[in-house]
Design a protein around this motif. Structure first.
Motif, mmCIF file in Angstrom:
data_model
loop_
_atom_site.group_PDB
_atom_site.id
_atom_site.type_symbol
_atom_site.label_atom_id
_atom_site.label_comp_id
_atom_site.label_asym_id
_atom_site.label_seq_id
_atom_site.Cartn_x
_atom_site.Cartn_y
_atom_site.Cartn_z
ATOM 1 N N GLY A 107 31.185 37.406 44.316
ATOM 2 C CA GLY A 107 29.701 37.771 43.768
ATOM 3 C C GLY A 107 29.739 38.524 42.609
ATOM 4 O O GLY A 107 30.614 38.573 41.761
ATOM 5 N N THR A 108 28.510 39.478 42.752
ATOM 6 C CA THR A 108 28.627 40.419 41.521
ATOM 7 C C THR A 108 29.987 41.315 41.489
ATOM 8 O O THR A 108 30.379 41.593 40.545
ATOM 9 N N GLU A 109 30.492 41.696 42.592
ATOM 10 C CA GLU A 109 31.435 42.453 42.711
ATOM 11 C C GLU A 109 32.250 41.852 43.851
ATOM 12 O O GLU A 109 31.725 41.320 45.120
ATOM 13 N N THR A 110 33.507 41.503 43.621
ATOM 14 C CA THR A 110 34.433 40.649 44.773
ATOM 15 C C THR A 110 34.556 41.941 45.795
ATOM 16 O O THR A 110 35.084 42.892 45.744
ATOM 17 N N SER A 111 34.506 41.198 47.128
ATOM 18 C CA SER A 111 34.503 41.919 48.397
ATOM 19 C C SER A 111 35.388 40.999 49.227
ATOM 20 O O SER A 111 35.399 39.878 49.014
ATOM 21 N N ILE A 134 33.186 41.247 59.189
ATOM 22 C CA ILE A 134 33.534 42.891 58.890
ATOM 23 C C ILE A 134 34.123 42.897 57.428
ATOM 24 O O ILE A 134 34.629 42.072 57.000
ATOM 25 N N SER A 135 33.705 43.918 56.695
ATOM 26 C CA SER A 135 34.311 44.137 55.246
ATOM 27 C C SER A 135 35.424 45.177 55.571
ATOM 28 O O SER A 135 35.678 46.012 56.389
ATOM 29 N N HIS A 136 36.532 45.038 54.520
ATOM 30 C CA HIS A 136 37.654 46.008 54.173
ATOM 31 C C HIS A 136 38.025 45.906 52.729
ATOM 32 O O HIS A 136 37.548 44.814 51.941
ATOM 33 N N PHE A 202 37.357 45.375 62.875
ATOM 34 C CA PHE A 202 36.589 46.693 62.757
ATOM 35 C C PHE A 202 36.448 47.179 61.311
ATOM 36 O O PHE A 202 37.238 47.006 60.390
ATOM 37 N N PRO A 203 34.892 47.429 60.932
ATOM 38 C CA PRO A 203 34.726 47.697 59.579
ATOM 39 C C PRO A 203 35.944 48.758 58.836
ATOM 40 O O PRO A 203 36.137 49.751 59.499
ATOM 41 N N GLY A 204 36.217 48.259 57.405
ATOM 42 C CA GLY A 204 37.064 49.273 56.824
ATOM 43 C C GLY A 204 38.468 49.017 57.077
ATOM 44 O O GLY A 204 39.579 49.592 56.557
ATOM 45 N N TYR A 205 38.840 48.133 58.303
ATOM 46 C CA TYR A 205 40.322 47.905 58.682
ATOM 47 C C TYR A 205 40.466 46.448 58.635
ATOM 48 O O TYR A 205 39.818 45.548 58.874
ATOM 49 N N GLU A 206 41.991 46.057 58.100
ATOM 50 C CA GLU A 206 42.251 44.644 58.138
ATOM 51 C C GLU A 206 42.665 44.729 59.865
ATOM 52 O O GLU A 206 42.464 45.320 60.622
ATOM 53 N N MET A 278 38.000 41.516 69.892
ATOM 54 C CA MET A 278 36.930 42.159 69.891
ATOM 55 C C MET A 278 36.494 42.559 68.536
ATOM 56 O O MET A 278 37.246 42.995 67.673
ATOM 57 N N VAL A 279 35.184 42.159 68.188
ATOM 58 C CA VAL A 279 34.714 42.476 66.905
ATOM 59 C C VAL A 279 33.699 43.343 67.104
ATOM 60 O O VAL A 279 32.649 43.448 67.610
ATOM 61 N N PHE A 280 33.647 44.226 66.036
ATOM 62 C CA PHE A 280 32.503 45.452 65.924
ATOM 63 C C PHE A 280 31.823 45.441 64.685
ATOM 64 O O PHE A 280 32.577 45.792 63.369
#
Length: 285
Positions: A107-111, A134-136, A202-206, A278-280
């Motif tokens: 999108g506007t910034e690749t994530s 989740i994003s990282h 978990f968000p922030g982690y691969e 396990m997904v948070f």
């Protein structure tokens, strides 16, 4: 002749999606559906793709759980999202399974991040049941691709709703026991409930893969976790189950955060149920 040709092209495009969604009880058929879903989004946009692969009961976590049809009826369309399944499992009864893998949003910034989808078989087709992510940061590690086929095919012929309810009750009791143990012993309690091949998002982690890494991750960050189960679903084959709900996480840094969680359990040879995924995902109040 031209009209007939055009009709043939349109008919083929309409039936291809249905064919790609076909469920035959194999993990490969589920992966085919997931890959077609991703391709459809890149060509037609999120609204059409999710409309094709969802029904009235499909939930998407954006970030809180909402009907997919309700969400995408008002959400702006996008073709910027791409993803690839790298891990998939299907119950031996073929009634549901799950896939997960990396995504990129241009999108506007690749994530970047990881998606997790639970699928159900409805009238011979794969349909989304749950979808969250989740994003990282941009991934540094390549994850091994594993599409694990059921060891056997088993569909109970005379399973009724009362028996299904009793089966989900076993999973609810297992998760209640897990929660009670977490309250008594802290996050070290997860050690008695996770499989050697457990996968954590978990968000922030691969992806965190493997029991030793999972326990080290929990112990390094968290002091307490409290689970509030919303829903339990058990495969008719009796080998897999999933739950979702809200988890309150107390970090060691004296901070509490709420997450929507999805847990997948697998029945073991000793009849215990262990966590294999396990997904948070962040929750919004």
């Amino acid at each position: 002749m031209m009209n007939k040709f055009l009709y043939t092209i349109v008919a083929a495009s309409l039936t291809f999606g249905a064919y790609a969604q076909k469920s035959d009880g194999t993990t490969r058929s589920l992966v085919n559906a997931e890959e077609d879903f991703a391709e459809k989004l890149s060509k037609t946009g999120a609204k059409t793709a999710f409309s094709t692969y969802s029904d009235d009961n499909t939930l998407v976590f954006r970030p809180n759980p909402v009907s997919a049809k309700t969400y995408y009826a008002t959400e702006g369309d996008t073709k910027d999202l791409s993803w690839k399944p790298v891990y998939a499992r299907v119950s031996k009864s073929g009634d549901w399974g799950f896939t997960t893998g990396p995504y990129t949003d241009n999108g506007t910034e690749t994530s970047y991040g990881q998606y997790f989808s639970v699928w159900k078989a409805v009238d011979g087709k794969w349909v989304l049941a749950l979808d969250l992510s989740i994003s990282h940061n941009k991934p540094l590690n390549k994850v091994k691709t594993e599409f694990i086929e059921p060891k056997e095919s088993y569909k109970p012929k005379f399973l009724n709703d009362k028996q299904r309810e009793a089966g989900t009750g076993i999973i609810a009791t297992t998760e209640s026991t897990l929660n009670a143990t977490l309250k008594s012993y802290g996050v070290s309690a997860f050690a008695g409930f996770v499989n050697p091949d457990v996968r954590i998002l978990f968000p922030g982690y691969e992806p965190i893969i493997g029991k030793d890494k999972a326990i080290a991750f929990f112990n390094s960050m968290m002091s307490k976790v409290n689970l509030k189960t919303t829903k339990v679903n058990k495969a008719d084959g009796g080998d897999f189950a999933y739950t979702y709900g809200v988890a309150a996480v107390d970090y060691k840094a004296d901070l509490r955060e709420s997450f929507h969680y999805v847990f997948v359990y697998e029945r073991q040879a000793d009849h215990n149920w262990n966590l294999i995924a396990m997904v948070f995902a962040p929750a919004e109040r």
